[in-house]
Design a protein around this motif. Structure first.
Motif, PDB file in Angstrom:
ATOM      1  N   UNK A  28     -19.028  20.274  14.020  1.00 18.55           N
ATOM      2  CA  UNK A  28     -18.338  18.976  14.008  1.00 18.55           C
ATOM      3  C   UNK A  28     -19.351  17.848  14.140  1.00 18.55           C
ATOM      4  N   UNK A  29     -20.314  18.012  15.041  1.00 23.42           N
ATOM      5  CA  UNK A  29     -21.328  16.966  15.235  1.00 23.42           C
ATOM      6  C   UNK A  29     -22.135  16.743  13.959  1.00 23.42           C
ATOM      7  N   UNK A  30     -22.550  17.825  13.290  1.00 22.03           N
ATOM      8  CA  UNK A  30     -23.313  17.685  12.048  1.00 22.03           C
ATOM      9  C   UNK A  30     -22.478  17.027  10.953  1.00 22.03           C
ATOM     10  N   UNK A  31     -21.212  17.356  10.872  1.00 18.13           N
ATOM     11  CA  UNK A  31     -20.342  16.747   9.864  1.00 18.13           C
ATOM     12  C   UNK A  31     -20.193  15.255  10.099  1.00 18.13           C
ATOM     13  N   UNK A  32     -20.060  14.844  11.352  1.00 14.74           N
ATOM     14  CA  UNK A  32     -19.942  13.425  11.668  1.00 14.74           C
ATOM     15  C   UNK A  32     -21.256  12.693  11.438  1.00 14.74           C
ATOM     16  N   UNK A  33     -22.370  13.355  11.700  1.00 17.59           N
ATOM     17  CA  UNK A  33     -23.676  12.737  11.423  1.00 17.59           C
ATOM     18  C   UNK A  33     -23.850  12.478   9.931  1.00 17.59           C
ATOM     19  N   UNK A  34     -23.363  13.392   9.084  1.00 19.00           N
ATOM     20  CA  UNK A  34     -23.460  13.191   7.636  1.00 19.00           C
ATOM     21  C   UNK A  34     -22.651  11.981   7.182  1.00 19.00           C
ATOM     22  N   UNK A  35     -21.603  11.639   7.940  1.00 16.70           N
ATOM     23  CA  UNK A  35     -20.799  10.457   7.615  1.00 16.70           C
ATOM     24  C   UNK A  35     -21.420   9.173   8.151  1.00 16.70           C
ATOM     25  N   UNK A  36     -22.480   9.293   8.930  1.00 20.61           N
ATOM     26  CA  UNK A  36     -23.136   8.117   9.475  1.00 20.61           C
ATOM     27  C   UNK A  36     -22.629   7.713  10.842  1.00 20.61           C
ATOM     28  N   UNK A  37     -21.944   8.598  11.526  1.00 20.57           N
ATOM     29  CA  UNK A  37     -21.403   8.291  12.844  1.00 20.57           C
ATOM     30  C   UNK A  37     -22.441   8.688  13.885  1.00 20.57           C
ATOM     31  N   UNK A  38     -22.854   7.717  14.679  1.00 17.93           N
ATOM     32  CA  UNK A  38     -23.883   7.943  15.691  1.00 17.93           C
ATOM     33  C   UNK A  38     -23.370   8.871  16.788  1.00 17.93           C
ATOM     34  N   UNK A  39     -24.296   9.646  17.347  1.00 15.40           N
ATOM     35  CA  UNK A  39     -23.933  10.623  18.375  1.00 15.40           C
ATOM     36  C   UNK A  39     -23.337   9.961  19.615  1.00 15.40           C
ATOM     37  N   UNK A  40     -23.815   8.734  19.954  1.00  9.71           N
ATOM     38  CA  UNK A  40     -23.319   8.065  21.156  1.00  9.71           C
ATOM     39  C   UNK A  40     -21.999   7.337  20.939  1.00  9.71           C
ATOM     40  N   UNK A  41     -21.475   7.334  19.714  1.00 11.66           N
ATOM     41  CA  UNK A  41     -20.221   6.622  19.456  1.00 11.66           C
ATOM     42  C   UNK A  41     -19.003   7.541  19.527  1.00 11.66           C
ATOM     43  N   UNK A  42     -19.216   8.847  19.655  1.00 11.40           N
ATOM     44  CA  UNK A  42     -18.104   9.787  19.785  1.00 11.40           C
ATOM     45  C   UNK A  42     -18.431  10.817  20.863  1.00 11.40           C
ATOM     46  N   UNK A  43     -17.384  11.385  21.424  1.00  9.92           N
ATOM     47  CA  UNK A  43     -17.516  12.519  22.340  1.00  9.92           C
ATOM     48  C   UNK A  43     -16.741  13.672  21.719  1.00  9.92           C
ATOM     49  N   UNK A  44     -17.368  14.836  21.622  1.00  9.44           N
ATOM     50  CA  UNK A  44     -16.756  15.991  20.975  1.00  9.44           C
ATOM     51  C   UNK A  44     -16.470  17.049  22.030  1.00  9.44           C
ATOM     52  N   UNK A  45     -15.274  17.608  21.962  1.00 12.90           N
ATOM     53  CA  UNK A  45     -14.889  18.665  22.890  1.00 12.90           C
ATOM     54  C   UNK A  45     -14.104  19.724  22.118  1.00 12.90           C
ATOM     55  N   UNK A  46     -14.355  20.972  22.420  1.00 15.52           N
ATOM     56  CA  UNK A  46     -13.628  22.093  21.831  1.00 15.52           C
ATOM     57  C   UNK A  46     -12.877  22.772  22.967  1.00 15.52           C
ATOM     58  N   UNK A  47     -11.567  22.970  22.783  1.00 13.43           N
ATOM     59  CA  UNK A  47     -10.759  23.597  23.835  1.00 13.43           C
ATOM     60  C   UNK A  47      -9.826  24.641  23.253  1.00 13.43           C
ATOM     61  N   UNK A  48      -9.481  25.617  24.079  1.00 16.78           N
ATOM     62  CA  UNK A  48      -8.451  26.584  23.708  1.00 16.78           C
ATOM     63  C   UNK A  48      -7.114  25.882  23.885  1.00 16.78           C
ATOM     64  N   UNK A  49      -6.313  25.844  22.813  1.00 18.55           N
ATOM     65  CA  UNK A  49      -5.021  25.150  22.884  1.00 18.55           C
ATOM     66  C   UNK A  49      -3.834  26.104  22.804  1.00 18.55           C
ATOM     67  N   UNK A  50      -4.102  27.389  22.720  1.00 17.49           N
ATOM     68  CA  UNK A  50      -3.023  28.361  22.671  1.00 17.49           C
ATOM     69  C   UNK A  50      -3.522  29.683  22.129  1.00 17.49           C
ATOM     70  N   UNK A  51      -2.556  30.577  21.868  1.00 21.65           N
ATOM     71  CA  UNK A  51      -2.889  31.899  21.352  1.00 21.65           C
ATOM     72  C   UNK A  51      -1.929  32.257  20.233  1.00 21.65           C
ATOM     73  N   UNK A  52      -2.450  32.921  19.215  1.00 18.13           N
ATOM     74  CA  UNK A  52      -1.618  33.421  18.129  1.00 18.13           C
ATOM     75  C   UNK A  52      -0.845  34.642  18.614  1.00 18.13           C
ATOM     76  N   UNK A  53       0.242  35.020  17.922  1.00 17.64           N
ATOM     77  CA  UNK A  53       0.990  36.204  18.342  1.00 17.64           C
ATOM     78  C   UNK A  53       0.141  37.483  18.428  1.00 17.64           C
ATOM     79  N   UNK A  54      -0.908  37.567  17.610  1.00 16.19           N
ATOM     80  CA  UNK A  54      -1.778  38.751  17.647  1.00 16.19           C
ATOM     81  C   UNK A  54      -2.786  38.704  18.789  1.00 16.19           C
ATOM     82  N   UNK A  55      -2.782  37.619  19.554  1.00 11.54           N
ATOM     83  CA  UNK A  55      -3.662  37.504  20.703  1.00 11.54           C
ATOM     84  C   UNK A  55      -4.933  36.716  20.470  1.00 11.54           C
TER      85      UNK A  55
END
Length: 139
Positions: free
Chosen positions: A36-63
């Motif tokens: 995600x950070x590399x994709x935003x850098x390619x768009x010209x978005x500076x690292x200090x202008x966004x905060x990126x977080x990845x979280x578990x938001x649930x589980x699929x029926x298969x686990x």
């Protein structure tokens, strides 16, 4: 990335001089945040202008865990931020394809991106941050 590594070490109870044992969840979180950070850098978005977080938001029926990427806009960039907001579906699709190319996509599901603005966004236009003066009247 420094923030992510410090979060990984502090959340596991390690100090910065030790290298914590990484589990699959940590590797997925780190790798997907880098994509995600590399994709935003390619768009010209500076690292200090966004905060990126990845979280578990649930589980699929298969686990399988579902992970979501959260992008918090910390600083308004007049030329770039509107482009980010308008092209969110395209950015999400590009990031999704990059994540599916990894082996980790077989261990977890990417649910998508969420973007929200910080309440204390710097350099935002005053009209953008001003609360509405009156509620919308009912028709």
């Amino acid at each position: 990335m420094k923030q992510l590594f410090s979060w990984l070490t502090s959340s596991r109870g390690f100090d910065s001089t030790e290298f914590p044992p990484l589990v699959d969840e940590d590797l997925i979180t780190y790798d997907w945040a880098c994509i995600i950070e590399r994709s935003l850098e390619r768009l010209g978005i500076a690292e200090d202008s966004v905060a990126i977080e990845i979280r578990v938001t649930g589980y699929l029926p298969k686990g399988l865990p579902c992970y979501s990427g959260f992008i918090k806009i910390m600083r308004w960039m007049p030329q770039v931020t509107p482009i980010l907001l308008l092209n969110l579906p395209l950015i999400d699709d590009r990031i999704r394809k990059d994540i599916q190319a990894l082996d980790q996509s077989k261990q977890a599901h990417f649910a998508g991106l969420w973007i929200h603005a910080s309440a204390h966004m710097r350099d935002a236009p005053p009209a953008f941050m001003r609360p509405q003066s009156s509620p919308v009247s009912a028709l």
